[in-house]
Design an enzyme around this catalytic site. Structure first.
Site, PDB file in Angstrom:
ATOM      1  N   ASP A  98      16.983  70.918  23.196  1.00 48.56           N
ATOM      2  CA  ASP A  98      15.533  70.828  23.028  1.00 48.56           C
ATOM      3  C   ASP A  98      14.845  69.828  23.955  1.00 48.56           C
ATOM      4  O   ASP A  98      13.761  69.341  23.667  1.00 48.56           O
ATOM      5  CB  ASP A  98      15.222  70.444  21.579  1.00 48.56           C
ATOM      6  CG  ASP A  98      15.966  69.189  21.139  1.00 48.56           C
ATOM      7  OD1 ASP A  98      16.382  68.408  22.023  1.00 48.56           O
ATOM      8  OD2 ASP A  98      16.138  68.991  19.927  1.00 48.56           O
ATOM      9  N   GLU A 120      22.970  75.571  20.773  1.00 50.77           N
ATOM     10  CA  GLU A 120      22.325  74.762  19.730  1.00 50.77           C
ATOM     11  C   GLU A 120      20.915  75.309  19.437  1.00 50.77           C
ATOM     12  O   GLU A 120      19.904  74.617  19.516  1.00 50.77           O
ATOM     13  CB  GLU A 120      22.265  73.267  20.089  1.00 50.77           C
ATOM     14  CG  GLU A 120      22.017  72.375  18.880  1.00 50.77           C
ATOM     15  CD  GLU A 120      22.026  70.889  19.198  1.00 50.77           C
ATOM     16  OE1 GLU A 120      20.989  70.335  19.577  1.00 50.77           O
ATOM     17  OE2 GLU A 120      23.109  70.274  19.057  1.00 50.77           O
ATOM     18  N   GLU A 134      10.386  67.727  21.292  1.00 47.78           N
ATOM     19  CA  GLU A 134      11.562  68.590  21.171  1.00 47.78           C
ATOM     20  C   GLU A 134      11.327  69.828  20.309  1.00 47.78           C
ATOM     21  O   GLU A 134      11.880  70.893  20.586  1.00 47.78           O
ATOM     22  CB  GLU A 134      12.744  67.781  20.619  1.00 47.78           C
ATOM     23  CG  GLU A 134      13.316  66.757  21.590  1.00 47.78           C
ATOM     24  CD  GLU A 134      12.552  65.439  21.631  1.00 47.78           C
ATOM     25  OE1 GLU A 134      11.569  65.280  20.868  1.00 47.78           O
ATOM     26  OE2 GLU A 134      12.931  64.568  22.431  1.00 47.78           O
ATOM     27  N   HIS A 210      15.624  55.667  19.878  1.00 41.44           N
ATOM     28  CA  HIS A 210      15.046  55.938  21.203  1.00 41.44           C
ATOM     29  C   HIS A 210      13.927  56.983  21.217  1.00 41.44           C
ATOM     30  O   HIS A 210      13.310  57.198  22.254  1.00 41.44           O
ATOM     31  CB  HIS A 210      16.141  56.440  22.154  1.00 41.44           C
ATOM     32  CG  HIS A 210      16.541  57.875  21.877  1.00 41.44           C
ATOM     33  ND1 HIS A 210      17.393  58.213  20.870  1.00 41.44           N
ATOM     34  CD2 HIS A 210      16.173  59.045  22.464  1.00 41.44           C
ATOM     35  CE1 HIS A 210      17.560  59.527  20.849  1.00 41.44           C
ATOM     36  NE2 HIS A 210      16.824  60.059  21.792  1.00 41.44           N
ATOM     37  N   ARG A 212      10.709  59.349  21.281  1.00 38.91           N
ATOM     38  CA  ARG A 212       9.337  59.103  21.731  1.00 38.91           C
ATOM     39  C   ARG A 212       8.362  58.935  20.577  1.00 38.91           C
ATOM     40  O   ARG A 212       7.455  58.110  20.646  1.00 38.91           O
ATOM     41  CB  ARG A 212       8.866  60.266  22.620  1.00 38.91           C
ATOM     42  CG  ARG A 212       9.394  60.152  24.032  1.00 38.91           C
ATOM     43  CD  ARG A 212       9.075  61.368  24.863  1.00 38.91           C
ATOM     44  NE  ARG A 212       9.829  61.289  26.108  1.00 38.91           N
ATOM     45  CZ  ARG A 212       9.293  61.017  27.299  1.00 38.91           C
ATOM     46  NH1 ARG A 212       8.004  60.837  27.423  1.00 38.91           N
ATOM     47  NH2 ARG A 212      10.046  60.939  28.373  1.00 38.91           N
ATOM     48  N   HIS A 243      19.243  52.352  24.632  1.00 36.01           N
ATOM     49  CA  HIS A 243      18.885  53.418  25.585  1.00 36.01           C
ATOM     50  C   HIS A 243      18.216  52.786  26.813  1.00 36.01           C
ATOM     51  O   HIS A 243      17.513  51.782  26.690  1.00 36.01           O
ATOM     52  CB  HIS A 243      17.912  54.349  24.863  1.00 36.01           C
ATOM     53  CG  HIS A 243      17.643  55.650  25.534  1.00 36.01           C
ATOM     54  ND1 HIS A 243      16.891  55.755  26.679  1.00 36.01           N
ATOM     55  CD2 HIS A 243      18.009  56.913  25.218  1.00 36.01           C
ATOM     56  CE1 HIS A 243      16.806  57.036  27.033  1.00 36.01           C
ATOM     57  NE2 HIS A 243      17.477  57.757  26.154  1.00 36.01           N
TER      58      HIS A 243
HETATM   59  C1  UD1 Z   1      15.329  62.460  26.543  1.00 30.01           C
HETATM   60  C2  UD1 Z   1      14.888  63.706  25.774  1.00 30.01           C
HETATM   61  C3  UD1 Z   1      15.219  63.542  24.300  1.00 30.01           C
HETATM   62  C4  UD1 Z   1      16.670  63.135  24.087  1.00 30.01           C
HETATM   63  C5  UD1 Z   1      16.999  61.926  24.935  1.00 30.01           C
HETATM   64  C6  UD1 Z   1      18.465  61.644  24.811  1.00 30.01           C
HETATM   65  C7  UD1 Z   1      12.854  64.812  26.603  1.00 30.01           C
HETATM   66  C8  UD1 Z   1      11.396  64.844  26.577  1.00 30.01           C
HETATM   67  N1  UD1 Z   1      13.442  63.842  25.877  1.00 30.01           N
HETATM   68  O1  UD1 Z   1      14.516  61.394  26.089  1.00 30.01           O
HETATM   69  O2  UD1 Z   1      14.996  64.788  23.649  1.00 30.01           O
HETATM   70  O3  UD1 Z   1      16.860  62.819  22.729  1.00 30.01           O
HETATM   71  O4  UD1 Z   1      16.699  62.211  26.306  1.00 30.01           O
HETATM   72  O5  UD1 Z   1      18.792  60.372  25.251  1.00 30.01           O
HETATM   73  O6  UD1 Z   1      13.478  65.633  27.235  1.00 30.01           O
HETATM   74  N2  UD1 Z   1      16.659  56.207  32.008  1.00 30.01           N
HETATM   75  C9  UD1 Z   1      17.429  55.578  32.942  1.00 30.01           C
HETATM   76  N3  UD1 Z   1      18.706  56.010  33.139  1.00 30.01           N
HETATM   77  C10 UD1 Z   1      19.244  57.029  32.438  1.00 30.01           C
HETATM   78  C11 UD1 Z   1      18.454  57.672  31.467  1.00 30.01           C
HETATM   79  C12 UD1 Z   1      17.160  57.253  31.273  1.00 30.01           C
HETATM   80  O7  UD1 Z   1      17.001  54.656  33.592  1.00 30.01           O
HETATM   81  O8  UD1 Z   1      20.414  57.369  32.652  1.00 30.01           O
HETATM   82  C13 UD1 Z   1      15.279  55.750  31.783  1.00 30.01           C
HETATM   83  C14 UD1 Z   1      14.338  56.187  32.935  1.00 30.01           C
HETATM   84  O9  UD1 Z   1      13.457  55.141  33.200  1.00 30.01           O
HETATM   85  C15 UD1 Z   1      13.571  57.350  32.302  1.00 30.01           C
HETATM   86  C16 UD1 Z   1      13.504  56.904  30.848  1.00 30.01           C
HETATM   87  O10 UD1 Z   1      14.770  56.327  30.586  1.00 30.01           O
HETATM   88  O11 UD1 Z   1      12.308  57.503  32.893  1.00 30.01           O
HETATM   89  C17 UD1 Z   1      13.220  57.974  29.832  1.00 30.01           C
HETATM   90  O12 UD1 Z   1      14.041  59.112  30.016  1.00 30.01           O
HETATM   91  P1  UD1 Z   1      13.522  60.557  29.516  1.00 30.01           P
HETATM   92  O13 UD1 Z   1      14.564  61.569  29.791  1.00 30.01           O
HETATM   93  O14 UD1 Z   1      12.162  60.804  30.048  1.00 30.01           O
HETATM   94  O15 UD1 Z   1      13.317  60.376  27.964  1.00 30.01           O
HETATM   95  P2  UD1 Z   1      14.345  60.012  26.842  1.00 30.01           P
HETATM   96  O16 UD1 Z   1      13.638  59.157  25.905  1.00 30.01           O
HETATM   97  O17 UD1 Z   1      15.648  59.607  27.403  1.00 30.01           O
HETATM   98  N1  UDP Z   2      25.882  58.119  22.709  1.00 27.36           N
HETATM   99  C1  UDP Z   2      26.713  57.548  23.662  1.00 27.36           C
HETATM  100  N2  UDP Z   2      26.540  56.231  23.988  1.00 27.36           N
HETATM  101  C2  UDP Z   2      25.587  55.467  23.428  1.00 27.36           C
HETATM  102  C3  UDP Z   2      24.717  56.062  22.475  1.00 27.36           C
HETATM  103  C4  UDP Z   2      24.892  57.392  22.150  1.00 27.36           C
HETATM  104  O1  UDP Z   2      27.614  58.206  24.194  1.00 27.36           O
HETATM  105  O2  UDP Z   2      25.490  54.303  23.765  1.00 27.36           O
HETATM  106  C5  UDP Z   2      26.081  59.526  22.354  1.00 27.36           C
HETATM  107  C6  UDP Z   2      26.168  59.821  20.887  1.00 27.36           C
HETATM  108  O3  UDP Z   2      27.470  59.640  20.387  1.00 27.36           O
HETATM  109  C7  UDP Z   2      25.723  61.270  20.828  1.00 27.36           C
HETATM  110  C8  UDP Z   2      24.698  61.340  21.924  1.00 27.36           C
HETATM  111  O4  UDP Z   2      24.936  60.235  22.787  1.00 27.36           O
HETATM  112  O5  UDP Z   2      26.778  62.158  21.178  1.00 27.36           O
HETATM  113  C9  UDP Z   2      23.329  61.276  21.344  1.00 27.36           C
HETATM  114  O6  UDP Z   2      22.423  61.082  22.363  1.00 27.36           O
HETATM  115  P1  UDP Z   2      20.961  60.539  22.103  1.00 27.36           P
HETATM  116  O7  UDP Z   2      20.924  59.776  20.831  1.00 27.36           O
HETATM  117  O8  UDP Z   2      20.563  59.855  23.357  1.00 27.36           O
HETATM  118  O9  UDP Z   2      20.112  61.877  22.016  1.00 27.36           O
HETATM  119  P2  UDP Z   2      19.792  62.918  20.849  1.00 27.36           P
HETATM  120  O10 UDP Z   2      21.078  63.390  20.250  1.00 27.36           O
HETATM  121  O11 UDP Z   2      18.902  62.230  19.878  1.00 27.36           O
HETATM  122  O12 UDP Z   2      19.049  63.992  21.571  1.00 27.36           O
END
Ligand code: UD1
Ligand code: UDP
Length: 386
Positions: A98, A120, A134, A210, A212, A243
């Site tokens: 999602d 999923e 999502e 984490h 939004r 995160h």
């Molecule tokens: C995204 C997904 C959310 C999911 C989450 C899992 C969307 C809108 N949201 O949210 O559904 O639950 O991922 O973690 O698709 N960043 C880094 N390095 C990384 C990853 C992220 O620096 O490896 C930072 C960047 O500044 C980035 C910010 O995190 O801009 C946010 O990442 P983004 O994918 O936009 O949103 P998430 O909150 O991670």
């Molecule tokens: N996870 C991980 N390292 C971390 C935190 C989470 O590997 O430090 C794993 C967790 O076990 C799960 C997945 O990341 O498998 C969940 O991701 P996240 O919570 O970022 O996203 P969501 O599931 O809410 O979309």
């Protein structure tokens, strides 16, 4: 038709964790050519998973930027994916879950008239703004997909209620397959400050937060409750792999930074994360995937959200919705820390989300759909062996 060209498109950590076992399964099937395309909506958090499962991507759009917006992720992914799909011309595109990558991947495939399989599928909270964005991403993806791999019968029912009846398979969740890969691989140490914790004497609370829709006041409430919990209970220690989102880093550090017995650490690799979930006493999380993993490991989960699209473990009694009000979270957490009966009632290992064969069922369903296998895979139901 020769080999079926299946392109998996994903970009964030949770998609990678849940697609990894499926990619490994697809690569074992002679009739399938498996191709991996990353949007890299996440970078470091994604790369760690690719490395762990030893999966190589043929395409990598590398779109992540600090402060990315939903619009920039969508447009950069759409632009990049269009060119990739024109070059690779897969027979089927797989997307997962999602995220914004999920929806952009499905939409790109549609623009290129390529059928989509949604892994999923069918999770619904019923509230378009929670989880945000999502809930809309998964509903829109369902409209595009031809094949819907629903983890549970309830998820398939959600699809039927929306008039989606064709191409629905109940497969279990691939996260349980991923755990069969990660859990045996823990080396016994985390290689960080949390190795100093006396796990036998402390009650370790694993925290992640984490989402939004929790930015701002909800996160303030959640973190304040966690801080109070630690201040009131000298045997409690909190481990929070934060995160990498700057919004989350800022909120976590401003309220929880420097507090005794609260460990704000770098995201863990998934082997270590699953080890943390299996060693801790209690889980506080707003994550989707962790709501599926912790129950399988017999750990009580308080969900830091107002709703959940994963009601199965709530019904089984191991997950409770705590909401996002500080006093409510504190009360529920304190009950579990002080009332043995309440704790034991929640600390059962349940597995409503899969039996470890979801990837096999999905690969079989793809072969069946393309006429390469005569037998349709049986639906997953909890407690049934294949
Ligand atoms: C995204 C997904 C959310 C999911 C989450 C899992 C969307 C809108 N949201 O949210 O559904 O639950 O991922 O973690 O698709 N960043 C880094 N390095 C990384 C990853 C992220 O620096 O490896 C930072 C960047 O500044 C980035 C910010 O995190 O801009 C946010 O990442 P983004 O994918 O936009 O949103 P998430 O909150 O991670
Ligand atoms: N996870 C991980 N390292 C971390 C935190 C989470 O590997 O430090 C794993 C967790 O076990 C799960 C997945 O990341 O498998 C969940 O991701 P996240 O919570 O970022 O996203 P969501 O599931 O809410 O979309």
């Amino acid at each position: 038709m020769g080999r079926i060209k299946v392109m998996s498109i994903f970009g964030t950590r949770p998609e990678a964790i849940k697609m990894a076992p499926l990619l490994l399964e697809l690569s074992r099937r002679d009739e399938i050519e498996s191709i991996c395309c990353l949007t890299a909506q996440h970078r470091e958090m994604l790369d760690g998973v690719m490395h762990l499962f030893d999966i190589k991507a043929q395409y990598d759009l590398n779109i992540m930027e600090p402060g990315q917006t939903l619009a920039t992720i969508t447009t950069k992914a759409l632009n990049g994916l269009g060119a990739v799909l024109e070059t690779a011309v897969p027979d089927l595109v797989l997307v997962h879950g999602d995220t914004t990558t999920t929806f952009a991947g499905a939409l790109s495939a549609f623009y290129n008239r390529i059928p989509v399989g949604h892994v999923e599928a069918g999770l619904r909270s019923g509230d378009l703004y929670s989880p945000y964005p999502e809930e809309l991403n998964r509903k829109l993806t369902s409209q595009i997909a031809a094949l819907h791999f629903a983890p549970t019968a309830r998820n398939a029912d959600n699809l039927r209620r929306e008039g989606i009846t064709d191409g629905v398979f109940v497969t279990g969740n691939t996260v349980i397959d991923a755990m069969a890969y990660t859990v045996p691989r823990f080396s016994g140490t985390f290689g960080s400050e949390i190795d100093q914790i006396d796990w036998g004497r402390r009650k370790v609370v694993a925290l992640t937060c984490h989402r939004r829709e929790n930015y701002g006041e909800p996160m303030t409430q959640i973190f304040t409750a966690v801080k109070t919990l630690v201040e009131r209970h000298s045997d409690v220690e909190v481990v929070y792999p934060v995160h990498l989102s700057p919004a989350v880093q800022g909120a976590a550090r401003s309220i929880l930074g420097g507090v005794d017995r609260i460990h704000l650490i770098h995201p863990l690799d998934t082997v270590q994360m699953h080890a943390l979930l299996s060693r801790c006493h209690l889980v506080l999380t707003d994550s989707g995937g962790i709501q599926e993993e912790a129950p399988a490991l017999g750990k009580p989960v308080l969900v830091l959200r107002r709703e959940t699209e994963r009601p199965e473990a709530c019904d089984a009694g191991t997950v409770r919705l705590a909401g996002v009000s500080g006093p409510d979270i504190l009360e529920l957490a304190e009950e579990l820390l002080t009332d043995q009966n309440a704790y034991q009632a929640m600390a059962q290992a349940v597995n409503p989300y899969g039996d470890g064969t979801a990837s096999r069922r999905i690969a079989d369903a793809i072969l069946w759909h393309f006429g390469k296998q005569s037998e349709k895979p049986a639906d997953f139901s909890p407690g049934s062996d294949r």
